[in-house]
Write an enzyme that holds these catalytic residues in place. Structure first.
Site, PDB file in Angstrom:
ATOM      1  N   ARG A 236       0.857  -1.187   0.000  1.00 18.18           N
ATOM      2  CA  ARG A 236       0.000   0.000   0.000  1.00 18.18           C
ATOM      3  C   ARG A 236       0.894   1.238   0.000  1.00 18.18           C
ATOM      4  NH1 ARG A 236      -3.631  -2.588  -1.452  1.00 18.18           N
ATOM      5  NH2 ARG A 236      -5.665  -2.946  -0.497  1.00 18.18           N
ATOM      6  N   HIS A 284      -1.300   0.646  -9.464  1.00 22.79           N
ATOM      7  CA  HIS A 284      -1.980  -0.234  -8.502  1.00 22.79           C
ATOM      8  C   HIS A 284      -2.700  -1.384  -9.219  1.00 22.79           C
ATOM      9  CE1 HIS A 284      -4.079  -0.540  -4.316  1.00 22.79           C
ATOM     10  NE2 HIS A 284      -4.005  -1.725  -4.910  1.00 22.79           N
TER      11      HIS A 284
HETATM   12  P1  NDP Z   1      -1.605 -11.549   4.781  1.00 19.42           P
HETATM   13  O1  NDP Z   1      -2.467 -11.030   5.873  1.00 19.42           O
HETATM   14  O2  NDP Z   1      -1.792 -12.948   4.335  1.00 19.42           O
HETATM   15  O3  NDP Z   1      -0.059 -11.398   5.174  1.00 19.42           O
HETATM   16  C1  NDP Z   1       0.431 -10.252   5.801  1.00 19.42           C
HETATM   17  C2  NDP Z   1       1.869 -10.507   6.221  1.00 19.42           C
HETATM   18  O4  NDP Z   1       2.395  -9.295   6.760  1.00 19.42           O
HETATM   19  C3  NDP Z   1       1.993 -11.578   7.316  1.00 19.42           C
HETATM   20  O5  NDP Z   1       3.141 -12.364   7.111  1.00 19.42           O
HETATM   21  C4  NDP Z   1       2.134 -10.728   8.573  1.00 19.42           C
HETATM   22  O6  NDP Z   1       2.829 -11.366   9.639  1.00 19.42           O
HETATM   23  C5  NDP Z   1       2.947  -9.576   8.042  1.00 19.42           C
HETATM   24  N1  NDP Z   1       2.814  -8.407   8.937  1.00 19.42           N
HETATM   25  C6  NDP Z   1       1.713  -7.709   9.260  1.00 19.42           C
HETATM   26  N2  NDP Z   1       1.995  -6.730  10.142  1.00 19.42           N
HETATM   27  C7  NDP Z   1       3.321  -6.829  10.386  1.00 19.42           C
HETATM   28  C8  NDP Z   1       4.214  -6.134  11.228  1.00 19.42           C
HETATM   29  N3  NDP Z   1       3.805  -5.130  12.010  1.00 19.42           N
HETATM   30  N4  NDP Z   1       5.513  -6.522  11.237  1.00 19.42           N
HETATM   31  C9  NDP Z   1       5.946  -7.553  10.477  1.00 19.42           C
HETATM   32  N5  NDP Z   1       5.139  -8.266   9.657  1.00 19.42           N
HETATM   33  C10 NDP Z   1       3.848  -7.906   9.610  1.00 19.42           C
HETATM   34  O7  NDP Z   1      -1.779 -10.535   3.562  1.00 19.42           O
HETATM   35  P2  NDP Z   1      -1.613 -10.829   2.001  1.00 19.42           P
HETATM   36  O8  NDP Z   1      -0.307 -11.496   1.797  1.00 19.42           O
HETATM   37  O9  NDP Z   1      -2.814 -11.486   1.466  1.00 19.42           O
HETATM   38  O10 NDP Z   1      -1.608  -9.330   1.411  1.00 19.42           O
HETATM   39  C11 NDP Z   1      -0.650  -8.383   1.808  1.00 19.42           C
HETATM   40  C12 NDP Z   1      -1.028  -6.997   1.313  1.00 19.42           C
HETATM   41  O11 NDP Z   1      -0.824  -6.898  -0.104  1.00 19.42           O
HETATM   42  C13 NDP Z   1      -2.501  -6.607   1.459  1.00 19.42           C
HETATM   43  O12 NDP Z   1      -2.785  -6.196   2.777  1.00 19.42           O
HETATM   44  C14 NDP Z   1      -2.649  -5.469   0.455  1.00 19.42           C
HETATM   45  O13 NDP Z   1      -2.365  -4.245   1.077  1.00 19.42           O
HETATM   46  C15 NDP Z   1      -1.572  -5.777  -0.583  1.00 19.42           C
HETATM   47  N6  NDP Z   1      -2.144  -6.098  -1.892  1.00 19.42           N
HETATM   48  C16 NDP Z   1      -1.846  -5.269  -2.951  1.00 19.42           C
HETATM   49  C17 NDP Z   1      -2.316  -5.564  -4.202  1.00 19.42           C
HETATM   50  C18 NDP Z   1      -1.912  -4.739  -5.375  1.00 19.42           C
HETATM   51  O14 NDP Z   1      -2.452  -4.932  -6.481  1.00 19.42           O
HETATM   52  N7  NDP Z   1      -0.974  -3.826  -5.232  1.00 19.42           N
HETATM   53  C19 NDP Z   1      -3.181  -6.720  -4.457  1.00 19.42           C
HETATM   54  C20 NDP Z   1      -3.419  -7.521  -3.282  1.00 19.42           C
HETATM   55  C21 NDP Z   1      -2.921  -7.196  -2.051  1.00 19.42           C
HETATM   56  P3  NDP Z   1       2.270 -12.714  10.312  1.00 19.42           P
HETATM   57  O15 NDP Z   1       2.605 -13.801   9.313  1.00 19.42           O
HETATM   58  O16 NDP Z   1       3.029 -12.843  11.558  1.00 19.42           O
HETATM   59  O17 NDP Z   1       0.788 -12.527  10.499  1.00 19.42           O
HETATM   60  C1  OXD Z   2      -6.104  -5.710  -2.842  1.00 21.43           C
HETATM   61  C2  OXD Z   2      -5.744  -4.758  -3.898  1.00 21.43           C
HETATM   62  O1  OXD Z   2      -5.910  -5.397  -1.664  1.00 21.43           O
HETATM   63  O2  OXD Z   2      -6.152  -4.981  -5.066  1.00 21.43           O
HETATM   64  O3  OXD Z   2      -6.587  -6.815  -3.171  1.00 21.43           O
HETATM   65  O4  OXD Z   2      -5.054  -3.775  -3.631  1.00 21.43           O
END
Ligand code: NDP
Ligand code: OXD
Length: 321
Positions: A236, A284
């Site tokens: 993000r 994005h």
């Molecule tokens: P998940 O919830 O599956 O994974 C999030 C990961 O981030 C986990 O490993 C989590 O740790 C880690 N995390 C969260 N907070 C912290 C912190 N404070 N310190 C260290 N690690 C942290 O999310 P997804 O993988 O499904 O998606 C990730 C992000 O990708 C979404 O939230 C979205 O913002 C973005 N996204 C962007 C898209 C785009 O087109 N640009 C499309 C889809 C998603 P833990 O394993 O310990 O829980």
């Molecule tokens: C998502 C995105 O969060 O598209 O899935 O950004």
């Protein structure tokens, strides 16, 4: 008995987020369940049991008194977490193979783009210069992935198969074969120090806001074979301090960046990122959510929920993701 209506609140603005397109898919998968596009002043909000949403206006969901579950139509729920009027019902996010594969494609594409010096080679082509530079092997490059969840762990595995040295950083301990896993603030320094290409796939929460700042970039591997470390952010825009990143690119702290997300989207025409020679901008669209896949995913979850089963991929409001 009438099935509770599914309301669609989709305010994305881009082609993929055309509300009518999503409605036509939900009409197919919901069978005899009513599907309504909101806002619709003629529709009784008390009939709505489920909401499928993308960037609803703050307070919009609070107007649905009999809501049972909210389905976010993307993976990131930061826009919903910022809504102080969000109803206290389960919030389900997207975690499906289709989205995961698309994100892995993006990550692999951009890691390879920097690893194989594509920006430099395109510049040579424009100037008709035949000037190959030294080509280092994949196993000379350490890719560090911030966020080892659904998306980060898949990208890590695929990059590992391509021969890169891969590490990752998460909030809690993780174990992924072939990936050196770090977690928590105490291990962030060790993770950054070994990283030549930093890929950010974190969710935006109060803990992660502006984590991609000058201090963090300065801790990346200063002896990178690529000359200077590279940043790829597809999480993000709120994760990055954009003034710091520009400064780091200009003073050589960073050698390049691929940015898919920005503090303000669409990226304003006067943003220096558009024309920065070291930056690759994408709008994005690292991983689009596919209406066919996601409408089926939501319909399956509602069916299971109504049969007394468990919802999957429910967001923990305390963690914010
Ligand atoms: P998940 O919830 O599956 O994974 C999030 C990961 O981030 C986990 O490993 C989590 O740790 C880690 N995390 C969260 N907070 C912290 C912190 N404070 N310190 C260290 N690690 C942290 O999310 P997804 O993988 O499904 O998606 C990730 C992000 O990708 C979404 O939230 C979205 O913002 C973005 N996204 C962007 C898209 C785009 O087109 N640009 C499309 C889809 C998603 P833990 O394993 O310990 O829980
Ligand atoms: C998502 C995105 O969060 O598209 O899935 O950004």
């Amino acid at each position: 008995m009438n099935k509770g209506t599914l309301a669609l609140l989709v305010h994305g603005g881009t082609e993929n987020w055309s509300a009518e397109r999503w409605k036509s898919r939900f009409d197919v998968v919901c069978g005899d369940r009513g599907v309504v596009l909101l806002p619709d002043a003629a529709f009784d909000p008390a009939l709505v049991h489920y909401a499928a949403v993308w960037k609803p206006a703050p307070g919009e969901l609070a107007g649905l008194p009999n809501l049972r579950v909210i389905f976010n139509l993307g993976a990131g729920v930061d826009a919903l977490m910022a809504d102080s009027g969000l109803p206290k019902v389960p919030l389900v996010r997207v975690a499906v193979g289709d989205l995961t594969n698309r994100m892995t494609e993006f990550v692999v594409l951009h890691v390879l783009m920097h690893h194989r010096q594509e920006p430099y080679l395109r510049e040579c082509q424009r100037e008709k210069r035949w000037a190959p530079r030294f080509q280092w092997p994949a196993n000379a490059i350490s890719v560090g992935i911030m966020g080892l969840g659904t998306l980060g762990s898949n990208a890590a595995e695929v990059l590992g198969r391509l021969g890169f040295r891969v590490s990752g950083w998460s909030r809690s301990p993780r174990q992924i074969e072939g990936v050196e896993c770090f977690h928590g603030t105490a291990q962030l320094g060790a993770f950054l120090q070994r990283t030549d290409v930093l890929v950010c796939l974190l969710p935006l929460t109060s803990d992660t806001r502006q984590v991609l700042n000058r201090g963090l970039c300065a801790r990346l591997n200063r002896d990178s074979p690529m000359g200077a470390p590279v940043l790829i952010n597809a999480g993000r825009g709120g994760l990055q301090n954009e003034a710091d990143i520009l400064e780091c690119l200009d003073d050589g702290t960073l050698g390049g960046a691929s940015l898919d997300v920005f503090a303000k989207e669409p990226l304003p025409p006067d943003s220096p990122f558009w024309t920065h020679p070291k930056v690759v901008v994408t709008p994005h669209n690292a991983a689009d959510t596919d209406p066919d896949e996601i409408s089926k995913y939501v319909a399956r979850q509602i069916e299971r929920f109504e049969a007394g089963g468990r919802l999957e991929n429910v967001v923990d409001p305390a963690r914010g993701y």
